[in-house]
Design a protein around this motif. Structure first.
Motif, short mmCIF file in Angstrom:
data_model
loop_
_atom_site.label_atom_id
_atom_site.label_comp_id
_atom_site.label_asym_id
_atom_site.label_seq_id
_atom_site.Cartn_x
_atom_site.Cartn_y
_atom_site.Cartn_z
N GLU A 364 0.81 -1.24 0.10
CA GLU A 364 -0.03 0.08 0.04
C GLU A 364 0.91 1.35 0.13
OE1 GLU A 364 -2.17 -3.45 1.46
OE2 GLU A 364 -0.24 -2.48 2.07
N LYS A 365 1.84 1.26 0.93
CA LYS A 365 2.69 2.46 0.82
C LYS A 365 3.52 2.71 -0.23
CE LYS A 365 6.11 5.09 3.22
NZ LYS A 365 7.05 5.10 4.70
N ILE A 366 4.03 1.64 -1.00
CA ILE A 366 4.71 1.48 -2.14
C ILE A 366 3.87 2.02 -3.20
CG2 ILE A 366 5.74 0.28 -4.17
CD1 ILE A 366 6.77 -1.75 -1.94
N GLN A 367 2.60 1.54 -3.54
CA GLN A 367 1.85 2.06 -4.42
C GLN A 367 1.34 3.61 -4.12
OE1 GLN A 367 0.34 0.74 -7.06
NE2 GLN A 367 -0.75 2.69 -7.61
N SER A 368 1.54 3.99 -3.17
CA SER A 368 1.00 5.32 -2.83
C SER A 368 1.93 6.37 -3.51
CB SER A 368 0.78 5.77 -1.09
OG SER A 368 2.17 5.62 -0.51
N TYR A 369 3.21 5.93 -3.47
CA TYR A 369 4.27 6.64 -3.99
C TYR A 369 4.40 6.93 -5.68
CZ TYR A 369 7.86 7.51 -0.24
OH TYR A 369 8.35 7.94 0.98
N PHE A 370 3.63 6.08 -6.36
CA PHE A 370 3.47 6.18 -7.77
C PHE A 370 2.17 6.91 -8.03
CE2 PHE A 370 6.60 2.85 -7.10
CZ PHE A 370 7.45 3.00 -7.96
N GLU A 371 1.38 7.27 -7.30
CA GLU A 371 0.03 8.14 -7.52
C GLU A 371 0.45 9.48 -7.89
OE1 GLU A 371 -2.77 6.78 -7.59
OE2 GLU A 371 -2.15 4.47 -6.88
#
Length: 379
Positions: A364-371
């Motif tokens: 979830e945190k990794i994905q948030s960086y790519f938003e």
């Protein structure tokens, strides 16, 4: 390294080369031009010195005490100059650094971190936005752009050189993308060019920050041409001639014996699997690499792996837009400021990473960086 006289001789020789018939000057006129380039002592206080003679242009990075580290002021001088020279249909642009130690050792990330909590500071947004716009501009230039990457070339210095058509290294060149060591991601277009190196070499360089020196910079495909650092170097046929004569290139690529292991281990689907394969290997190089990776920010490693995987299928523009999103998330989080503190400010070399392990880095945190971010990078 190429001294000032050597760089001027290089400029003299290169300027004789014809580009579509537009550039053809005599030695006498070149001598006049170089006298003009040396005739403005007051400009030596500038962080960037911009000089032209006729349809030839020279950019000098002039922060030798800071190893020519790139700051926002320098970006804001170089960008409009390149646009103007392109519009004026100049036939040659050369960029080099002063001081004899570095082309450009990176971006001035210390200033970014030190000002990030100031209510009125927009440096963390402005620097990365304008730096990436400059990187993209360099990639689109029709004017022949030559970067003399003599000495240390890292981070922001890579962005000023690798997207240009010609990169000239020497036996004193030291190339690296060491961002994971400061809790950051190899950017300035690193997510574009690194995956396009041979095999898994780019991912290896990105995760480990491994330093390529001398001949290795050319053998890895970072530089397009090479010259001996002590020679008066004389683009196309001219550079090819001196690349052939660059005797230090006779030294083989130091990573060549390790490429099978690199390709095998770094082809794994995740950083955890890369670590597991290195750990399982009895090869001393694998163990050295494992020791290095364990010093890096676990979260930066995870982001870097995903960013290079995605970048391998994207255009440079898409990669830079992705990197801008990542840069803003890293600045606002823990590891990047902590890495800069530990390695560049306090220099205790003991960053306290959060999360402290790969297993704690949540999807979830990794994905948030790519938003997407509020103000997306416009190119």
């Amino acid at each position: 390294m190429l001294g000032h006289a050597g760089k001027l001789c290089f400029f003299r020789s290169v300027a004789k080369v014809s580009f579509d018939g537009r550039c053809n000057i005599t030695p006498k006129r070149m001598s006049t031009m170089m006298r003009h380039f040396s005739a403005n002592p007051s400009s030596n206080q500038d962080e960037v010195i911009l000089e032209t003679e006729g349809n030839k242009c020279l950019i000098t990075l002039n922060r030798p005490k800071a190893l020519n580290a790139l700051n926002l002021n320098m970006i804001r001088k170089i960008t409009p100059a390149l646009k103007q020279w392109e519009n004026e249909e100049k036939v040659l642009i050369i960029i080099h650094g002063t001081g004899g130690k570095a082309f450009c050792a990176g971006g001035d990330v210390r200033s970014i971190i030190e000002t990030r909590n100031q209510p009125t500071s927009t440096l963390s947004c402005d620097f990365f936005r304008e730096e990436y716009q400059l990187n993209y501009l360099i990639s689109t230039l029709q004017t022949p752009y030559i970067a003399l990457i003599d000495g240390i070339t890292m981070g922001g210095g890579v962005g000023l050189s690798v997207h240009g058509y010609y990169r000239v290294s020497s036996d004193k060149t030291l190339f690296a993308m060491p961002e994971t060591a400061i809790g950051f991601v190899p950017e300035v277009g690193g997510t574009y060019f690194l995956p396009r190196l041979t095999g898994k070499l780019g991912l290896f360089l990105a995760l480990t920050g491994y330093r390529l020196k001398g001949a290795d910079v050319y053998h890895a495909g970072i530089s397009t041409h090479a010259v001996n650092s002590q020679e008066n170097s004389e683009i196309e046929g001219c550079l090819a001639k001196f690349t052939k004569a660059a005797t230090f290139l006779e030294k083989p690529f130091s990573l060549e014996p390790h490429m099978p292991l690199i390709n095998d281990c770094f082809s794994a689907a995740s950083v955890e699997e890369i670590v597991a394969q290195l750990k399982a290997s009895n090869d001393p190089f694998a163990q050295e690499t494992l020791t290095t990776i364990r010093k890096m920010s676990p979260f930066a490693l995870k982001i870097t792996k995903r960013a290079l995987d995605e970048g391998s299928e994207q255009t440079l523009a898409e990669c830079l837009q992705m990197e801008y999103r990542l840069s803003q998330r890293f600045v606002a989080d823990h590891d990047f400021p902590e890495g800069v503190r530990a390695l560049l400010i306090d220099k205790d070399q003991k960053p306290q990473w959060k999360p402290s392990s790969l297993e704690e880095c949540t999807p979830e945190k990794i994905q948030s960086y790519f938003e997407p971010v509020k103000d997306e990078l416009q190119l």
